[in-house]
Write an enzyme that holds these catalytic residues in place. Structure first.
Site, PDB file in Angstrom:
ATOM      1  N   ALA A  70      59.760  32.474  -0.731  1.00  0.00           N
ATOM      2  CA  ALA A  70      60.861  32.291   0.205  1.00  0.00           C
ATOM      3  C   ALA A  70      60.623  33.250   1.370  1.00  0.00           C
ATOM      4  CB  ALA A  70      62.179  32.596  -0.483  1.00  0.00           C
ATOM      5  N   GLY A 115      58.920  31.778  -4.467  1.00  0.00           N
ATOM      6  CA  GLY A 115      59.356  30.393  -4.274  1.00  0.00           C
ATOM      7  C   GLY A 115      58.203  29.398  -4.242  1.00  0.00           C
ATOM      8  N   GLU A 118      57.510  28.718  -7.793  1.00  0.00           N
ATOM      9  CA  GLU A 118      58.658  27.946  -8.286  1.00  0.00           C
ATOM     10  C   GLU A 118      58.572  26.489  -7.833  1.00  0.00           C
ATOM     11  OE1 GLU A 118      61.184  31.062  -6.609  1.00  0.00           O
ATOM     12  OE2 GLU A 118      62.189  31.195  -8.549  1.00  0.00           O
ATOM     13  N   GLU A 138      58.973  39.043  -7.015  1.00  0.00           N
ATOM     14  CA  GLU A 138      60.294  39.374  -6.478  1.00  0.00           C
ATOM     15  C   GLU A 138      60.771  40.778  -6.841  1.00  0.00           C
ATOM     16  OE1 GLU A 138      59.471  36.409  -7.595  1.00  0.00           O
ATOM     17  OE2 GLU A 138      60.449  34.824  -6.450  1.00  0.00           O
TER      18      GLU A 138
HETATM   19  N1  CAA Z   1      58.119  35.618   3.855  1.00  0.00           N
HETATM   20  C1  CAA Z   1      57.970  35.800   5.183  1.00  0.00           C
HETATM   21  N2  CAA Z   1      56.779  36.061   5.769  1.00  0.00           N
HETATM   22  C2  CAA Z   1      55.701  36.144   4.965  1.00  0.00           C
HETATM   23  C3  CAA Z   1      55.792  35.960   3.578  1.00  0.00           C
HETATM   24  C4  CAA Z   1      57.079  35.676   3.022  1.00  0.00           C
HETATM   25  N3  CAA Z   1      57.261  35.438   1.710  1.00  0.00           N
HETATM   26  N4  CAA Z   1      54.559  36.115   3.030  1.00  0.00           N
HETATM   27  C5  CAA Z   1      53.730  36.362   4.062  1.00  0.00           C
HETATM   28  N5  CAA Z   1      54.408  36.390   5.225  1.00  0.00           N
HETATM   29  C6  CAA Z   1      53.895  36.640   6.573  1.00  0.00           C
HETATM   30  C7  CAA Z   1      53.611  38.104   6.773  1.00  0.00           C
HETATM   31  O1  CAA Z   1      54.788  38.805   7.115  1.00  0.00           O
HETATM   32  C8  CAA Z   1      52.602  38.043   7.897  1.00  0.00           C
HETATM   33  O2  CAA Z   1      53.307  37.811   9.096  1.00  0.00           O
HETATM   34  P1  CAA Z   1      52.978  38.713  10.416  1.00  0.00           P
HETATM   35  O3  CAA Z   1      51.562  38.333  10.755  1.00  0.00           O
HETATM   36  O4  CAA Z   1      53.987  38.239  11.410  1.00  0.00           O
HETATM   37  O5  CAA Z   1      53.118  40.120   9.992  1.00  0.00           O
HETATM   38  C9  CAA Z   1      51.798  36.766   7.586  1.00  0.00           C
HETATM   39  O6  CAA Z   1      52.624  36.009   6.709  1.00  0.00           O
HETATM   40  C10 CAA Z   1      50.488  37.051   6.868  1.00  0.00           C
HETATM   41  O7  CAA Z   1      50.776  37.805   5.712  1.00  0.00           O
HETATM   42  P2  CAA Z   1      50.081  39.217   5.378  1.00  0.00           P
HETATM   43  O8  CAA Z   1      49.640  39.879   6.632  1.00  0.00           O
HETATM   44  O9  CAA Z   1      50.989  39.961   4.477  1.00  0.00           O
HETATM   45  O10 CAA Z   1      48.783  38.712   4.592  1.00  0.00           O
HETATM   46  P3  CAA Z   1      47.955  39.542   3.523  1.00  0.00           P
HETATM   47  O11 CAA Z   1      46.692  38.767   3.325  1.00  0.00           O
HETATM   48  O12 CAA Z   1      47.848  40.958   3.871  1.00  0.00           O
HETATM   49  O13 CAA Z   1      48.827  39.437   2.166  1.00  0.00           O
HETATM   50  C11 CAA Z   1      50.231  38.320   0.552  1.00  0.00           C
HETATM   51  C12 CAA Z   1      49.074  38.199   1.563  1.00  0.00           C
HETATM   52  C13 CAA Z   1      49.794  39.192  -0.633  1.00  0.00           C
HETATM   53  C14 CAA Z   1      50.584  36.938   0.048  1.00  0.00           C
HETATM   54  C15 CAA Z   1      51.441  38.997   1.259  1.00  0.00           C
HETATM   55  O14 CAA Z   1      51.712  38.271   2.448  1.00  0.00           O
HETATM   56  C16 CAA Z   1      52.697  39.019   0.438  1.00  0.00           C
HETATM   57  O15 CAA Z   1      52.824  39.824  -0.462  1.00  0.00           O
HETATM   58  N6  CAA Z   1      53.689  38.149   0.779  1.00  0.00           N
HETATM   59  C17 CAA Z   1      54.975  38.142   0.157  1.00  0.00           C
HETATM   60  C18 CAA Z   1      54.920  37.560  -1.229  1.00  0.00           C
HETATM   61  C19 CAA Z   1      56.292  37.637  -1.881  1.00  0.00           C
HETATM   62  O16 CAA Z   1      56.827  38.695  -2.111  1.00  0.00           O
HETATM   63  N7  CAA Z   1      56.859  36.466  -2.221  1.00  0.00           N
HETATM   64  C20 CAA Z   1      58.151  36.371  -2.833  1.00  0.00           C
HETATM   65  C21 CAA Z   1      59.201  36.157  -1.793  1.00  0.00           C
HETATM   66  S1  CAA Z   1      60.838  36.287  -2.451  1.00  0.00           S
HETATM   67  C22 CAA Z   1      61.150  34.788  -3.140  1.00  0.00           C
HETATM   68  O17 CAA Z   1      60.340  33.879  -3.148  1.00  0.00           O
HETATM   69  C23 CAA Z   1      62.518  34.649  -3.743  1.00  0.00           C
HETATM   70  C24 CAA Z   1      62.786  33.398  -4.467  1.00  0.00           C
HETATM   71  O18 CAA Z   1      62.385  33.212  -5.596  1.00  0.00           O
HETATM   72  C25 CAA Z   1      63.633  32.397  -3.880  1.00  0.00           C
END
Ligand code: CAA
Length: 264
Positions: A70, A115, A118, A138
């Site tokens: 998400a 998500g 999921e 999460e």
């Molecule tokens: N939401 C919003 N933006 C996201 C995102 C997310 N879940 N995942 C990645 N992005 C964005 C980053 O912010 C970044 O944007 P900017 O260039 O504007 O900074 C872009 O995508 C590229 O990401 P990274 O620079 O972080 O890429 P990376 O290769 O260094 O890392 C990754 C990759 C490990 C997947 C890392 O992006 C990450 O950890 N993302 C988040 C994963 C996460 O925590 N997901 C769970 C979300 S909560 C959820 O899903 C709740 C639910 O159940 C409903």
């Protein structure tokens, strides 16, 4: 079909639809705009006949991510009520996808996190490229999964592995996911589309009605206790005896020919 900005919805060939989450700059994170477009796409597909919609493939744009979760930027300022609505919205859209009569296959082409995992778990099959990574991170954000992860991951891999993945937030790589039964198949990245289409083609040689009813029986069995689930299966089995497909399938076997199914 429809006009979308955050997803692509394409009729690839002959009734096989591909929905691509298309925000590669944000690793295809699910914000409200994406979710709304997905809901509309599932609604449109649900209205098509078996002839016009035979299967749906769900994937992510680019080479890095299926869906990285998400959208954290959108979620971070939510209050309690907004967060509840957001979780309910995601859950109900995935549920609508789960209820589609046709096979729905996740083609996981990279990160499937939060998500994103999921979403994949709500599909009927998961076929992954060898660079895919799966996780529910999460807890690192001070959250828990909100789009069905604690329910569907547990059903997919069992309670201990689900606890481990959810409580540590650690990712598993594609081969581990295969070993856990979380995914059906792992293929090289360049073969992902062809592997998915091959699976679809196999299913399309079967009775669309029977495939759909088998899916329904399996899905409903999750929510019923054993006796009711078995009764439900017997009723669905019996209902098929009023269908043309059942007559055609059994007749074709006796006549030693290939069946021609119409989904009726
Ligand atoms: N939401 C919003 N933006 C996201 C995102 C997310 N879940 N995942 C990645 N992005 C964005 C980053 O912010 C970044 O944007 P900017 O260039 O504007 O900074 C872009 O995508 C590229 O990401 P990274 O620079 O972080 O890429 P990376 O290769 O260094 O890392 C990754 C990759 C490990 C997947 C890392 O992006 C990450 O950890 N993302 C988040 C994963 C996460 O925590 N997901 C769970 C979300 S909560 C959820 O899903 C709740 C639910 O159940 C409903």
């Amino acid at each position: 079909m429809g006009s979308y900005e955050n997803i692509k919805l394409e009729n690839k060939e002959n009734g096989v639809w591909v929905l691509t989450i298309n925000r590669p700059q944000a690793l295809n994170a699910l914000n409200s705009a994406v979710l709304n477009e997905m809901a509309e796409a599932f609604r449109q597909i649900s209205e098509l006949s078996f002839e016009d919609a035979k299967a749906l493939v769900v994937t992510g744009a680019g080479e890095k991510a299926f869906v990285a979760g998400a959208d954290i930027k959108e979620m971070m300022d939510m209050n309690e009520e907004q967060a509840k609505q957001f979780a309910k919205r995601g859950q109900s859209i995935f549920h609508e996808m789960n209820l589609l009569k046709i096979p729905v296959i996740a083609a996981v082409n990279g990160f499937a996190l939060g998500g994103g995992l999921e979403l994949a778990l709500a599909c009927d099959f998961i076929i992954a490229s060898d660079n895919a990574k799966f996780g529910l991170p999460e807890v690192s954000l001070g959250l828990i999964p909100g789009f069905g992860g604690t329910v569907r991951l547990t059903r997919a891999v069992g309670i201990r592995k689900a606890r481990e993945m959810t409580m540590t937030g650690e990712m598993v790589i594609a081969e581990q996911a295969l070993h856990l039964g979380l995914v059906n198949q792992v293929v090289p990245f360049s073969d992902l589309t062809s592997a998915v289409m091959k699976k679809v083609e196999t299913i399309l040689t079967r009775s669309p009605l029977a495939v759909s009813e088998a899916k329904k029986s399996i899905n409903q069995a999750f929510d019923l206790e054993t006796e009711s689930a078995l009764e439900n299966e017997a009723q669905i089995f019996a209902n098929l005896f009023t269908s043309k497909d059942t007559r055609e399938g059994t007749q074709a076997f006796i006549e030693k020919r290939k069946p021609v199914f119409k989904g009726e």
